[in-house]
Design an enzyme around this catalytic site. Structure first.
Site, PDB file in Angstrom:
ATOM      1  N   LYS A 174       8.878 -20.524  22.299  1.00 44.08           N
ATOM      2  CA  LYS A 174      10.224 -19.497  22.056  1.00 44.08           C
ATOM      3  C   LYS A 174      10.871 -19.574  23.486  1.00 44.08           C
ATOM      4  O   LYS A 174      10.862 -19.408  23.648  1.00 44.08           O
ATOM      5  CB  LYS A 174       9.298 -18.529  21.813  1.00 44.08           C
ATOM      6  CG  LYS A 174       8.102 -18.486  20.591  1.00 44.08           C
ATOM      7  CD  LYS A 174       8.860 -17.836  19.151  1.00 44.08           C
ATOM      8  CE  LYS A 174       7.663 -17.862  17.925  1.00 44.08           C
ATOM      9  NZ  LYS A 174       8.428 -17.732  16.658  1.00 44.08           N
ATOM     10  N   HIS A 200       2.656 -26.100  11.261  1.00 45.53           N
ATOM     11  CA  HIS A 200       3.603 -27.109  11.108  1.00 45.53           C
ATOM     12  C   HIS A 200       3.692 -28.358  11.903  1.00 45.53           C
ATOM     13  O   HIS A 200       4.421 -29.564  11.354  1.00 45.53           O
ATOM     14  CB  HIS A 200       4.654 -25.969  11.651  1.00 45.53           C
ATOM     15  CG  HIS A 200       4.852 -24.953  11.286  1.00 45.53           C
ATOM     16  ND1 HIS A 200       4.584 -24.516  10.062  1.00 45.53           N
ATOM     17  CD2 HIS A 200       5.526 -23.656  11.190  1.00 45.53           C
ATOM     18  CE1 HIS A 200       4.703 -23.422   9.623  1.00 45.53           C
ATOM     19  NE2 HIS A 200       5.060 -22.448  10.657  1.00 45.53           N
ATOM     20  N   ASP A 240       2.708 -24.526   3.879  1.00 38.61           N
ATOM     21  CA  ASP A 240       3.342 -24.455   5.289  1.00 38.61           C
ATOM     22  C   ASP A 240       4.978 -24.878   5.250  1.00 38.61           C
ATOM     23  O   ASP A 240       5.131 -25.105   4.422  1.00 38.61           O
ATOM     24  CB  ASP A 240       2.528 -25.647   5.710  1.00 38.61           C
ATOM     25  CG  ASP A 240       3.298 -25.977   7.483  1.00 38.61           C
ATOM     26  OD1 ASP A 240       4.214 -25.829   7.213  1.00 38.61           O
ATOM     27  OD2 ASP A 240       2.556 -26.727   8.700  1.00 38.61           O
ATOM     28  N   HIS A 241       5.377 -24.130   4.854  1.00 41.17           N
ATOM     29  CA  HIS A 241       6.606 -23.631   4.795  1.00 41.17           C
ATOM     30  C   HIS A 241       7.336 -25.097   5.734  1.00 41.17           C
ATOM     31  O   HIS A 241       8.371 -25.605   4.863  1.00 41.17           O
ATOM     32  CB  HIS A 241       7.873 -22.785   5.448  1.00 41.17           C
ATOM     33  CG  HIS A 241       8.369 -22.290   7.105  1.00 41.17           C
ATOM     34  ND1 HIS A 241       7.714 -21.839   7.180  1.00 41.17           N
ATOM     35  CD2 HIS A 241       9.434 -22.201   7.153  1.00 41.17           C
ATOM     36  CE1 HIS A 241       7.772 -21.883   8.810  1.00 41.17           C
ATOM     37  NE2 HIS A 241       9.688 -22.081   8.017  1.00 41.17           N
ATOM     38  N   ARG A 251       1.076  -1.453  -0.086  1.00 43.86           N
ATOM     39  CA  ARG A 251      -0.077  -0.077   0.108  1.00 43.86           C
ATOM     40  C   ARG A 251       1.226   1.672  -0.290  1.00 43.86           C
ATOM     41  O   ARG A 251       0.620   1.923  -0.624  1.00 43.86           O
ATOM     42  CB  ARG A 251      -0.831  -0.239   0.935  1.00 43.86           C
ATOM     43  CG  ARG A 251      -0.050   0.103   2.876  1.00 43.86           C
ATOM     44  CD  ARG A 251      -1.524   0.778   3.776  1.00 43.86           C
ATOM     45  NE  ARG A 251      -2.807  -0.538   3.447  1.00 43.86           N
ATOM     46  CZ  ARG A 251      -3.828  -0.172   3.266  1.00 43.86           C
ATOM     47  NH1 ARG A 251      -4.302   1.321   3.479  1.00 43.86           N
ATOM     48  NH2 ARG A 251      -4.498  -0.579   3.125  1.00 43.86           N
ATOM     49  N   LYS A 306      10.915 -28.358   3.667  1.00 44.26           N
ATOM     50  CA  LYS A 306      11.726 -28.151   4.891  1.00 44.26           C
ATOM     51  C   LYS A 306      12.698 -29.520   3.689  1.00 44.26           C
ATOM     52  O   LYS A 306      11.797 -30.898   3.885  1.00 44.26           O
ATOM     53  CB  LYS A 306      11.950 -28.093   5.701  1.00 44.26           C
ATOM     54  CG  LYS A 306      11.528 -26.652   6.370  1.00 44.26           C
ATOM     55  CD  LYS A 306      12.148 -27.125   8.551  1.00 44.26           C
ATOM     56  CE  LYS A 306      11.433 -26.266   8.272  1.00 44.26           C
ATOM     57  NZ  LYS A 306      12.381 -24.872   8.575  1.00 44.26           N
TER      58      LYS A 306
HETATM   59  C1  BG6 Z   1       6.670 -19.733  11.658  1.00 49.82           C
HETATM   60  C2  BG6 Z   1       6.094 -19.098  12.702  1.00 49.82           C
HETATM   61  O1  BG6 Z   1       5.927 -20.277  10.597  1.00 49.82           O
HETATM   62  O2  BG6 Z   1       7.769 -20.822  11.766  1.00 49.82           O
HETATM   63  C3  BG6 Z   1       7.125 -18.644  13.339  1.00 49.82           C
HETATM   64  O3  BG6 Z   1       5.321 -18.157  12.291  1.00 49.82           O
HETATM   65  C4  BG6 Z   1       8.250 -19.588  14.013  1.00 49.82           C
HETATM   66  O4  BG6 Z   1       7.092 -17.818  14.741  1.00 49.82           O
HETATM   67  C5  BG6 Z   1       8.793 -20.259  12.323  1.00 49.82           C
HETATM   68  O5  BG6 Z   1       9.118 -18.425  14.432  1.00 49.82           O
HETATM   69  C6  BG6 Z   1       9.532 -21.029  12.638  1.00 49.82           C
HETATM   70  O6  BG6 Z   1      10.444 -21.156  11.141  1.00 49.82           O
HETATM   71  P1  BG6 Z   1      11.742 -22.066  11.051  1.00 49.82           P
HETATM   72  O7  BG6 Z   1      11.697 -22.988   9.463  1.00 49.82           O
HETATM   73  O8  BG6 Z   1      12.419 -20.920  11.461  1.00 49.82           O
HETATM   74  O9  BG6 Z   1      11.651 -23.118  11.655  1.00 49.82           O
END
Ligand code: BG6
Length: 493
Positions: free
Chosen positions: A342, A243, A180-181, A52, A185
Site C-alpha cells: 500500500k 491474488h 478471488d477477484h 443485521r 480481471k
Molecule cells: C483486495 C484487498 O482483495 O484487493 C485490498 O483486500 C486491495 O486490500 C484490493 O486493495 C485490490 O484490488 P484491486 O482490484 O483494486 O487491485
C-alpha cells in the site's frame, strides 16, 4: 464505443449477506447494475440485501441507489437505468449468528421459486459457518443454491480448514465459489489467452528461456477506512496468499487439457504444491516486509500507517517482497520475485516475464547494450501487453540498438468498456462455472506455503522495515532482487 457480446443468464436471486458493507456498495451493486444495463439480466433477476441492521426496504434501496451513483460513471447510467435496476432490489434484516430474521428471509425466497439462488457472503469469515448452518437449517441450501465466499478464507491453514469444513457441511464443493477477484480481471483472463491461444510463447515458457518472473501489485492508496480489518491481516494474507499466488499459478501452470474448472484448478494446485518452502523467512534475502510512514502520494502529504490505524504500535506489514521458487522441471532455477504494498509510488499491477540474454552478440560496442527481451502483462491500469524487443535506431550513422516495445493496449485495440471482475464472477456463479474460483485444496495449499512465514514473523521480535509513503517500499526489497544481479522493473520499463 463497441459493446461487448452479452450472453443472458437464467433467472436468479442473488442474496447478499453484508448488504450494507463496503464490498456490496462498492462492487456488487455496481456490478449487477452494469450487467443490467448491458441487457444481461433476465426479467426474473432479483437481489436480496441482508444485513443485521433494522433497515427498511426503502432505506436499503436508497443506499443501493447511492452506491450506483457513487461508483458507476455518470456517462454509463441514465435515470431510467437506475429506476429499472432498483425495482430488482429487496431487503431483509437477519442476523448471521442468531435465528432472528431467517423466517422472513425464507419467506421472501419462497416467493421467488424455480430460480438459481446465489448466497453471497460479503461478511467476515467468522460468519461463514453460522450463515451456512442456518441456510441449511432453514431449507435454503437446496440443489439450486450456491454459496460465494470472499477472502480472507481463514487467517492461516488451521482456521481456513475450519471455515472450509463449516461451509462444506452444508454445501458440496461443486456449489462453493471462493472468490478471488483477480481471476475475474480482464487482463488476467488474457494471460490464459496469451499463453494458450498463441503458439509463439509456450515453447519459450520455461527455465531454458526465461531468466526470472516479476509480479508486482502496487497500490497508491493506504488502508483508508479498512484499517481495523487490515491490521489483523497484513499484506501477506491480504494479497499474497490469494491474488499474487493465483497470478503466479496462471503464469507457471502446465497447459490444462481443457479450460474447465477442474482441469485448470488441478494444474494450479500442482504449482502451489511445487512451491519451495521459504526456509529462513527472517532473511531479507528471501522475504522483506515493510510498513509505510508519512510521505507524499498523488501529490499530497499522507499520514503513516500507524496514524491511519490510530495506534502507537503495530507489526502489521503493509508491504511484502518475496523470492519464490517452483521446484519442477519447467521452472527449476527461475526465481519469481513477488511484491505488493500500500502507499507505493503508483498504482500498477504487472507481470514481467524476463527472458534470458542472447548467448553472443555480433554487434560492436557502438551498438550499445543489448537488453534481454521482456514480456510485460499489465493488469491495471491501462491493461495491455508489451513485448520489449531490440531494434535498430533509425538513421544511416552505423548500427545503434535500442529497446522498443511492441505495444498492445486493450483500450485502444478493443474500445469497449472493461467490465469489473465482479461483473464476470457473479454471473459465472449463476452459470455454475467454477473455473475462476478457488477450490478448497488450492486455498489450503497456498496457506501451507504462507504459514511458515507468518509463524517466523510472529515468533521474532523484528518489526517491518519502514518506508516512506509514495516510494517503492523499503530499500531491503530493492536489495533482495539486486543481490541476484536483477532489478525491479517499475512500471514495466
Ligand atoms: C483486495 C484487498 O482483495 O484487493 C485490498 O483486500 C486491495 O486490500 C484490493 O486493495 C485490490 O484490488 P484491486 O482490484 O483494486 O487491485
Amino acid at each position: 464505443m463497441m459493446t461487448s457480446r452479452v450472453i443472458p443468464v437464467v433467472a436468479f436471486v442473488l442474496v447478499v449477506f453484508g448488504a450494507t458493507g463496503d464490498l456490496a456498495r462498492r462492487k456488487l451493486i455496481p456490478a449487477m447494475f452494469q450487467r443490467d444495463v448491458a441487457g444481461q439480466l433476465p426479467r426474473d433477476a432479483t437481489i436480496v440485501g441482508v444485513s443485521r441492521g433494522p433497515l427498511s426496504e426503502a432505506a436499503y434501496i436508497a443506499m443501493a441507489r447511492q452506491a450506483v451513483l457513487d461508483h458507476v460513471p455518470a456517462d454509463e447510467r441514465s435515470e431510467a437505468d437506475v429506476e429499472r435496476f432498483i425495482e430488482r432490489l429487496r431487503y431483509v434484516s437477519a442476523q448471521a449468528d442468531s435465528d432472528v430474521g431467517w423466517e422472513e428471509l425464507a419467506a421472501v425466497l419462497h416467493e421467488l421459486p424455480g430460480r438459481v439462488q446465489v448466497f453471497y457472503l460479503a461478511t467476515g469469515p467468522a460468519l461463514f459457518g453460522p450463515i451456512c448452518e442456518r441456510l441449511g437449517r432453514f431449507g435454503l441450501a437446496h440443489k439450486n443454491a450456491r454459496v460465494v465466499v470472499e477472502k480472507p478464507i481463514g487467517k492461516d491453514l488451521d482456521s481456513a480448514r475450519l471455515v472450509n469444513e463449516d461451509v462444506g457441511k452444508v454445501f458440496p464443493e461443486d456449489r462453493v465459489y471462493r472468490i478471488d477477484h483477480y481471476l475475474g480481471k480482464e487482463a488476467v483472463q488474457n494471460l490464459m489467452a496469451l499463453r494458450f491461444a498463441n503458439g509463439l510463447f509456450e515453447p519459450l515458457w520455461n527455465a531454458a528461456h526465461i531468466d526470472h518472473v516479476q509480479i508486482t501489485v502496487a497500490e497508491s492508496l493506504g488502508v483508508e477506512g479498512r484499517a481495523g480489518y487490515y491490521d489483523t491481516a497484513g499484506a501477506l494474507r491480504d494479497m499474497v496468499q490469494n491474488h499474487i499466488l493465483q497470478l503466479l499459478c496462471l503464469v507457471a501452470m502446465e497447459p490444462p487439457a481443457r479450460l474447465n474448472a477442474d482441469a485448470v484448478r488441478d494444474e494450479k494446485l500442482k504449482v502451489l504444491r511445487a512451491l519451495k518452502p521459504v526456509g529462513d523467512a527472517l532473511s531479507t534475502h528471501t522475504v522483506v516486509r515493510g510498513q509505510y510512514r508519512a510521505g507524499a502520494s498523488a501529490g499530497g502529504a499522507v499520514p503513516g500507517y500507524l496514524d491511519e490505524l490510530g495506534a502507537d504500535t503495530s507489526t502489521t506489514e503493509t508491504f511484502v517482497a518475496l523470492k519464490a521458487e517452483i521446484e519442477n522441471w519447467r521452472w527449476a532455477g527461475v526465481p519469481f520475485y513477488l511484491r505488493t504494498g500500500k502507499r507505493l509510488a503508483e498504482r500498477v499491477s504487472e507481470i514481467v516475464i524476463a527472458f534470458r540474454p542472447i548467448p553472443h552478440s555480433v554487434f560492436d560496442e557502438q551498438a550499445g547494450t543489448i537488453v534481454a527481451n521482456r514480456l510485460v502483462i499489465r493488469l491495471q491500469p491501462d491493461e495491455g501487453v508489451k513485448l520489449w524487443l531490440m531494434t535498430k535506431d533509425p538513421g544511416p550513422g552505423g548500427m545503434r540498438l535500442r529497446q522498443v516495445p511492441l505495444d498492445m493496449s486493450f483500450a485502444t485495440t478493443f474500445q469497449v468498456r472493461n467490465p469489473d471482475a465482479y461483473e464476470r464472477l457473479v454471473l459465472d456463479v449463476v452459470r455454475g462455472d467454477q473455473t475462476l474460483f478457488m477450490r478448497r485444496d488450492e486455498v489450503e495449499a497456498a496457506w501451507i506455503w504462507i504459514d511458515p512465514i507468518l509463524n517466523a514473523w510472529s515468533e521474532s521480535n523484528e518489526v517491518p522495515k519502514p518506508y516512506t509513503a509514495g516510494t517503492w517500499g523499503p530499500s531491503a526489497a530493492i536489495a533482495l532482487i539486486e543481490r541476484d544481479g536483477r532489478t525491479w522493473l517499475d512500471g514495466g520499463t
